[in-house]
Design an enzyme around this catalytic site. Sequence first.
Site, PDB file in Angstrom:
ATOM      1  N   VAL A  88       0.829  -1.207   0.000  1.00 24.59           N
ATOM      2  CA  VAL A  88       0.000   0.000   0.000  1.00 24.59           C
ATOM      3  C   VAL A  88       0.863   1.256   0.000  1.00 24.59           C
ATOM      4  CG1 VAL A  88      -1.813   1.267   1.192  1.00 24.59           C
ATOM      5  CG2 VAL A  88      -1.847  -1.232   1.166  1.00 24.59           C
ATOM      6  N   LYS A  89       0.536   2.144  -0.941  1.00 26.05           N
ATOM      7  CA  LYS A  89       1.255   3.420  -1.018  1.00 26.05           C
ATOM      8  C   LYS A  89       0.561   4.457  -0.140  1.00 26.05           C
ATOM      9  CE  LYS A  89       3.519   4.279  -5.423  1.00 26.05           C
ATOM     10  NZ  LYS A  89       3.299   4.884  -6.746  1.00 26.05           N
ATOM     11  N   VAL A  90       1.373   5.147   0.655  1.00 23.61           N
ATOM     12  CA  VAL A  90       0.875   6.253   1.483  1.00 23.61           C
ATOM     13  C   VAL A  90       1.834   7.418   1.259  1.00 23.61           C
ATOM     14  CG1 VAL A  90       0.364   7.033   3.839  1.00 23.61           C
ATOM     15  CG2 VAL A  90       0.002   4.623   3.230  1.00 23.61           C
TER      16      VAL A  90
END
Length: 237
Positions: A88-90
């Site tokens: 997951v990209k944050v």
Amino acid sequence: MPIFLDTGNLTEIERYHKMGILRGVTTNPTILLKEGVTGGMPGIERRSREIAGLIAPLPLSVEVTTNDPAQAVDQARTFARWASNIVVKVTVHGPNGELENMQVIHDLETRHNVRVNVTAMMSAQQCFLAAMAGATYVSIFGGRVNNMGYNACAEITKLRKLLDQFGLKAQIIVGSTREVLNVVEWLEAGAHIVTVVPDLLKGMIVHPYTKETVQMFLRDAAKAEEALRIQLPIAAE
Ligand code: E4P
């Protein structure tokens, strides 16, 4: 793990994956929109599942679409359930420099068993702190760094030195590729991975002089075959 593909285009992913040269895929909301992924979360889910299935077990990065910390954690946990190879990209901070994302990153990695790719970073110091927070990947946008008048290679080298010096697990992904040259120069500078747009990957393979050379080989092979065809009856007599 040097080359990821920076796209949401299934045809391109399939093409380069079949060649055996990819080690992962990265997307973001802008990339998905460009590829016609509309319809909100169901659209993102459909495309993410398709890509993840296509490249499994290689990692696919999918970015959260909210700036609310609690919602970002929920979204991230949902994305991670879509497929085991989803990372997951944050973004490192919010649109106005809000700091909550750093805790989101830390909690996802340490409490929720979600692998995080911290994104939209422009400096070694941002990446270093994201790595300290526990990120699996730290993404620095090399092309944007260069466009701001700074030297992406210098940031990458500095960052790699720090990660190695302090034994941090984070892998450096350099994105925002603008030129074919970026890939090798950024790997050489210390990136673990460069995520490349499909056109540049093609540009790395195809060379005009190679074309000319291959044309010569094929032309001469055809001539040799023709000569053999003409000579054969004589040889048989
Ligand atoms: C990387 O993970 C990003 O998706 C991407 O490389 C950003 O590139 P851009 O600067 O072309 O938007």
